[in-house]
Design a protein around this motif. Structure first.
Motif, PDB file in Angstrom:
ATOM      1  N   ILE A 289       6.458   2.985   5.073  1.00 37.02           N
ATOM      2  CA  ILE A 289       5.389   2.665   6.039  1.00 37.02           C
ATOM      3  C   ILE A 289       5.054   3.874   6.918  1.00 37.02           C
ATOM      4  CG2 ILE A 289       4.861   1.286   8.103  1.00 37.02           C
ATOM      5  CD1 ILE A 289       6.655  -0.924   6.688  1.00 37.02           C
ATOM      6  N   SER A 290       6.073   4.541   7.484  1.00 38.04           N
ATOM      7  CA  SER A 290       5.805   5.536   8.524  1.00 38.04           C
ATOM      8  C   SER A 290       5.183   6.829   7.997  1.00 38.04           C
ATOM      9  CB  SER A 290       7.081   5.864   9.295  1.00 38.04           C
ATOM     10  OG  SER A 290       7.985   6.578   8.488  1.00 38.04           O
ATOM     11  N   ILE A 291       5.490   7.222   6.755  1.00 35.05           N
ATOM     12  CA  ILE A 291       4.950   8.495   6.249  1.00 35.05           C
ATOM     13  C   ILE A 291       3.429   8.404   6.047  1.00 35.05           C
ATOM     14  CG2 ILE A 291       5.100  10.276   4.445  1.00 35.05           C
ATOM     15  CD1 ILE A 291       7.673   9.897   6.281  1.00 35.05           C
ATOM     16  N   PRO A 292       2.931   7.394   5.279  1.00 38.71           N
ATOM     17  CA  PRO A 292       1.466   7.281   5.174  1.00 38.71           C
ATOM     18  C   PRO A 292       0.800   7.044   6.536  1.00 38.71           C
ATOM     19  CG  PRO A 292       2.535   5.913   3.519  1.00 38.71           C
ATOM     20  CD  PRO A 292       3.604   6.382   4.457  1.00 38.71           C
ATOM     21  N   LEU A 293       1.474   6.283   7.415  1.00 34.07           N
ATOM     22  CA  LEU A 293       0.905   6.000   8.740  1.00 34.07           C
ATOM     23  C   LEU A 293       0.774   7.288   9.559  1.00 34.07           C
ATOM     24  CD1 LEU A 293      -0.125   3.917  10.809  1.00 34.07           C
ATOM     25  CD2 LEU A 293       2.233   3.602  11.549  1.00 34.07           C
ATOM     26  N   SER A 294       1.745   8.198   9.428  1.00 37.00           N
ATOM     27  CA  SER A 294       1.687   9.490  10.143  1.00 37.00           C
ATOM     28  C   SER A 294       0.446  10.270   9.727  1.00 37.00           C
ATOM     29  CB  SER A 294       2.936  10.331   9.855  1.00 37.00           C
ATOM     30  OG  SER A 294       4.098   9.654  10.249  1.00 37.00           O
ATOM     31  N   PHE A 295       0.210  10.341   8.407  1.00 33.61           N
ATOM     32  CA  PHE A 295      -0.964  11.067   7.910  1.00 33.61           C
ATOM     33  C   PHE A 295      -2.251  10.361   8.320  1.00 33.61           C
ATOM     34  CE2 PHE A 295       2.075  13.007   4.871  1.00 33.61           C
ATOM     35  CZ  PHE A 295       1.755  14.343   5.113  1.00 33.61           C
ATOM     36  N   PHE A 296      -2.237   9.030   8.231  1.00 31.94           N
ATOM     37  CA  PHE A 296      -3.414   8.243   8.596  1.00 31.94           C
ATOM     38  C   PHE A 296      -3.773   8.491  10.068  1.00 31.94           C
ATOM     39  CE2 PHE A 296      -5.449   4.273  10.009  1.00 31.94           C
ATOM     40  CZ  PHE A 296      -6.488   4.230   9.093  1.00 31.94           C
ATOM     41  N   ALA A 297      -2.743   8.471  10.921  1.00 32.55           N
ATOM     42  CA  ALA A 297      -2.950   8.709  12.354  1.00 32.55           C
ATOM     43  C   ALA A 297      -3.398  10.149  12.596  1.00 32.55           C
ATOM     44  CB  ALA A 297      -1.670   8.410  13.128  1.00 32.55           C
ATOM     45  N   GLY A 298      -2.823  11.096  11.856  1.00 27.55           N
ATOM     46  CA  GLY A 298      -3.199  12.518  11.989  1.00 27.55           C
ATOM     47  C   GLY A 298      -4.661  12.737  11.641  1.00 27.55           C
ATOM     48  N   ILE A 299      -5.111  12.131  10.527  1.00 25.75           N
ATOM     49  CA  ILE A 299      -6.520  12.252  10.112  1.00 25.75           C
ATOM     50  C   ILE A 299      -7.416  11.580  11.146  1.00 25.75           C
ATOM     51  CG2 ILE A 299      -8.196  11.459   8.373  1.00 25.75           C
ATOM     52  CD1 ILE A 299      -5.957  11.951   6.258  1.00 25.75           C
ATOM     53  N   VAL A 615       7.664   4.082  13.188  1.00 27.70           N
ATOM     54  CA  VAL A 615       6.246   3.730  13.347  1.00 27.70           C
ATOM     55  C   VAL A 615       5.723   4.221  14.703  1.00 27.70           C
ATOM     56  CG1 VAL A 615       4.642   1.787  13.653  1.00 27.70           C
ATOM     57  CG2 VAL A 615       6.191   1.826  11.700  1.00 27.70           C
ATOM     58  N   LEU A 616       6.530   3.999  15.765  1.00 23.48           N
ATOM     59  CA  LEU A 616       6.137   4.487  17.107  1.00 23.48           C
ATOM     60  C   LEU A 616       5.954   6.002  17.094  1.00 23.48           C
ATOM     61  CD1 LEU A 616       8.394   2.388  19.503  1.00 23.48           C
ATOM     62  CD2 LEU A 616       5.900   2.407  19.485  1.00 23.48           C
ATOM     63  N   ASN A 617       6.850   6.698  16.398  1.00 18.91           N
ATOM     64  CA  ASN A 617       6.760   8.154  16.294  1.00 18.91           C
ATOM     65  C   ASN A 617       5.507   8.558  15.515  1.00 18.91           C
ATOM     66  OD1 ASN A 617       7.801  10.761  16.817  1.00 18.91           O
ATOM     67  ND2 ASN A 617       8.631  10.880  14.749  1.00 18.91           N
ATOM     68  N   ALA A 618       5.203   7.810  14.447  1.00 17.27           N
ATOM     69  CA  ALA A 618       4.029   8.115  13.611  1.00 17.27           C
ATOM     70  C   ALA A 618       2.735   8.023  14.404  1.00 17.27           C
ATOM     71  CB  ALA A 618       3.981   7.167  12.412  1.00 17.27           C
ATOM     72  N   ILE A 619       2.667   7.041  15.299  1.00 20.53           N
ATOM     73  CA  ILE A 619       1.437   6.819  16.066  1.00 20.53           C
ATOM     74  C   ILE A 619       1.140   7.994  17.011  1.00 20.53           C
ATOM     75  CG2 ILE A 619       0.441   5.325  17.877  1.00 20.53           C
ATOM     76  CD1 ILE A 619       1.621   2.965  16.328  1.00 20.53           C
TER      77      ILE A 619
END
Length: 627
Positions: A289-299, A615-619
């Protein structure tokens, strides 16, 4: 929260309340089992259903299967031993809390991006018999006149034919300062009209407009996955079956060893409990969950700043950039050329400009536009014939039947014409009329106010080399490079030479170092495609930029290049933090579970707790405004 999330939240609350109530009810045996099955099924029925469906479709190994086996197994052990079903229900309860949190976090980041990119127009206004009629933007033909009232979005690219206003371009550029627009100005879709009523003559269909191109770019960015995401997908594919078989081995082999070789009691209950704990700990949710979410949030964070990234693979490449190559015109300079003077001319200044403007009338190059502007009269194209554009040199044409040559010194040499040498700084257009040299036109271009600061910011961000490529003369190129502090400069290059020079620079760099090319997207498509990462800037309304580049900067500010690199590095740093943290905690807890130190409560932390933290870190990747 959406309807689905609210439903899950209600189930979590009901299951938690039932668990607390059952804790104080003194019942035993089969009645206790049946009572505890109520909160278990309330909270876990959908997980069991998904696990069963996965088995049926021969796609067994996923997190639903792990949770189903772990909780059903824990219930079986409790039924066999002491009747304490709390741990099994707690595993399912906290797993659902983690899933809800993850769903909410993803929804929140999607909403942020959706609100920011809420530039899709719902309608276009067309005036019919003095009344405004709302029509679908897809139905508006090129050349139609549309009306945009204050507060409305500009639905289609065009030219203002009546009215003046201020435009809010923040959804496109990330800049909050409004832009003034008046009659005759080009206007792009996605801007919000803030004050006056505008009448706009459309120059594109809706499907080809800037707003459509941008929305398509953002919507498709998730399909281009980074190496990290592809690694996690492959990792999960092999990891989940491996831990399932490891758990099975942990449940069976130690008791058999105790029976066959140690003549001791097998302790089946204890080893099965360890195996079930092992399964809960091993659930790969935090990584998946967190890896794609990190990129999604970055974009998403980048798009809020006017930096559009076409995929997480480009974000990953950008983070490794160590060399930045620039085009000069329109990238480091304004690209707004003005005629500074006509020199060494024997004909009148106006006559030289007239011949030059007419000869260049079929070209869309900024230099051609500046000549037409200096001429100041309407261009009659019927006077111009036999136009031939020689790439990187200039133009030959016939004006009123008279041969006209307009171009750089290379064109003069090629055609065997004598010309005046000059050391004036600017773009020199030599003019020959009917085979006779008639002087040169000096055209100047201003350096952008933030270009020098952009070079400093790149060096501060760890960029090893800045290089400028230009078709302009050596005098102009060296002058601009010295003023900006650019490390290397290559001048008098044809479009093909730029590609060859980028090839040479690519061969020179280290294998793990990446090279970015930054151009204005009009004539740089081959180089943008050849570099490790192509960045088009000032791309508002430029189709070539949006098509050819990997990253599109929606305004003309070179400082955004350094910002884009910083955003990518922050995003990748978060990805690595989550990867090391999740794998590290899980490995420690797996060892503790296997040797019997970790119980189900620690397993819940290793699964749900790690996922929530990741997840919190990814956001954090969304918040890039102050970088």
């Amino acid at each position: 929260m959406n309807k689905k999330q609210k439903k899950v939240l209600a189930r979590i609350i009901i299951a938690a309340v039932l668990m607390i109530i059952l804790h104080f009810i003194p019942v035993k045996g089969i009645i206790r089992f049946l009572l505890y099955m109520v909160p278990y099924l309330v909270i876990g029925y959908d997980i069991l259903k998904k696990a069963f469906k996965g088995i049926k479709n021969k796609q067994v190994f996923d997190e639903n299967f792990l949770m189903a086996v772990a909780t059903v197994g824990a219930i079986a052990v409790a039924l066999y031993e002491n009747g304490d079903y709390t741990e099994a229900i707690a595993v399912m309860l906290f797993y659902q809390i983690g899933e809800l949190f993850q769903s909410y976090a993803v929804g929140k980041s999607r909403k942020n991006i959706s609100e920011l990119m809420d530039i899709r127009p719902d309608y276009a206004n067309i005036e019919v018999d003095g009344k405004l009629t709302q029509v679908d933007p897809d139905e508006v033909a090129i050349g139609s006149v549309i009306v945009v009232q204050p507060g409305e979005k500009v639905p289609i690219d065009g030219v203002i034919v009546e009215g003046s206003s201020t435009l809010n371009t923040s959804a496109l550029t990330g800049e909050s300062v409004p832009r003034n627009a008046k009659c005759g100005d080009e206007i792009i879709s996605g801007c919000i009209n803030m004050s006056g009523v505008l009448k706009i003559k459309t120059t594109k269909e809706f499907g080809e407009s800037t707003v459509s191109k941008i929305l398509d770019l953002v919507e498709n960015s998730s399909s281009k996955k980074s190496k990290s995401e592809n690694f996690i997908s492959k990792f999960a594919k092999y990891y989940t079956p491996a831990v399932c078989y490891s758990a099975l081995a942990l449940a069976i082999l130690p008791p058999l060893v105790r029976i066959l070789f140690m003549s001791a009691a097998p302790q089946w209950g204890s080893w099965i409990y360890r195996a079930l704990t092992f399964l809960v700990i091993s659930c790969p949710c935090a990584l998946v969950i967190s890896i794609p979410l990190s990129f999604f949030a970055g974009i998403g964070g980048a798009s809020r700043e006017g930096v559009l990234v076409k995929g997480s693979n480009y974000l990953e490449t950008l983070s490794q950039t160590r060399y930045v190559v620039f085009d000069k015109t329109g990238t480091m300079t304004e690209g707004v050329f003005e005629v500074a003077g006509v020199y060494d001319n024997t004909l009148d200044r106006e006559k030289v400009l007239e011949y030059a403007a007419l000869a260049e009338s079929s070209s869309s190059h900024p230099i051609s536009r500046s000549l037409q502007k200096a001429y100041g009269k309407e261009i009659d194209r019927t006077r111009v014939t036999d136009v031939e554009e020689i790439s990187g040199h200039g133009i030959t044409a016939k004006v009123d039947g008279v041969s006209v040559v307009a171009g750089n010194y290379k064109l003069m040499k090629k055609l065997g014409l004598s010309y005046s040498e000059t050391d004036k700084v600017g773009t020199i257009v030599h003019i020959a009329i009917d085979g006779r040299y008639e002087g040169y036109i000096l055209i100047s271009d201003k350096i952008k106010p933030t270009s020098a600061a952009a070079i400093k910011a790149l060096k501060k961000a760890g960029i090893k080399g800045t290089i400028m490529l230009t078709g302009d003369s050596r005098t102009v190129a060296d002058s601009v490079a010295a003023e900006l502090g650019i490390d290397e400069v290559y001048s008098e290059l044809l479009p093909g030479d730029k590609v060859a020079k980028v090839e040479e620079l690519l061969a020179r760099k280290g294998s793990k170092e990446k090279l970015a090319f930054v151009g204005d997207g009009i004539n740089d498509a081959p180089v943008l495609s050849r570099a490790d990462i192509g960045i088009a800037m000032g791309a508002m309304g430029s189709d070539a930029a949006i098509e050819a580049a990997d990253i599109v900067l929606m305004d003309d500010d070179p400082l955004k290049i350094a910002k884009a690199i910083k955003i990518s590095r922050k995003c990748l740093r978060i990805v690595y933090e989550n990867t090391y943290f999740a794998i590290g905690i899980k490995l420690i807890c797996l060892v503790l579970g296997a040797v019997g130190i970790a119980n189900m409560w620690l397993a819940i932390f290793a699964d749900v707790g790690v996922m929530v933290i990741a997840v919190l870190n990814a956001i954090r990747a969304l918040f890039v405004h102050k970088l």
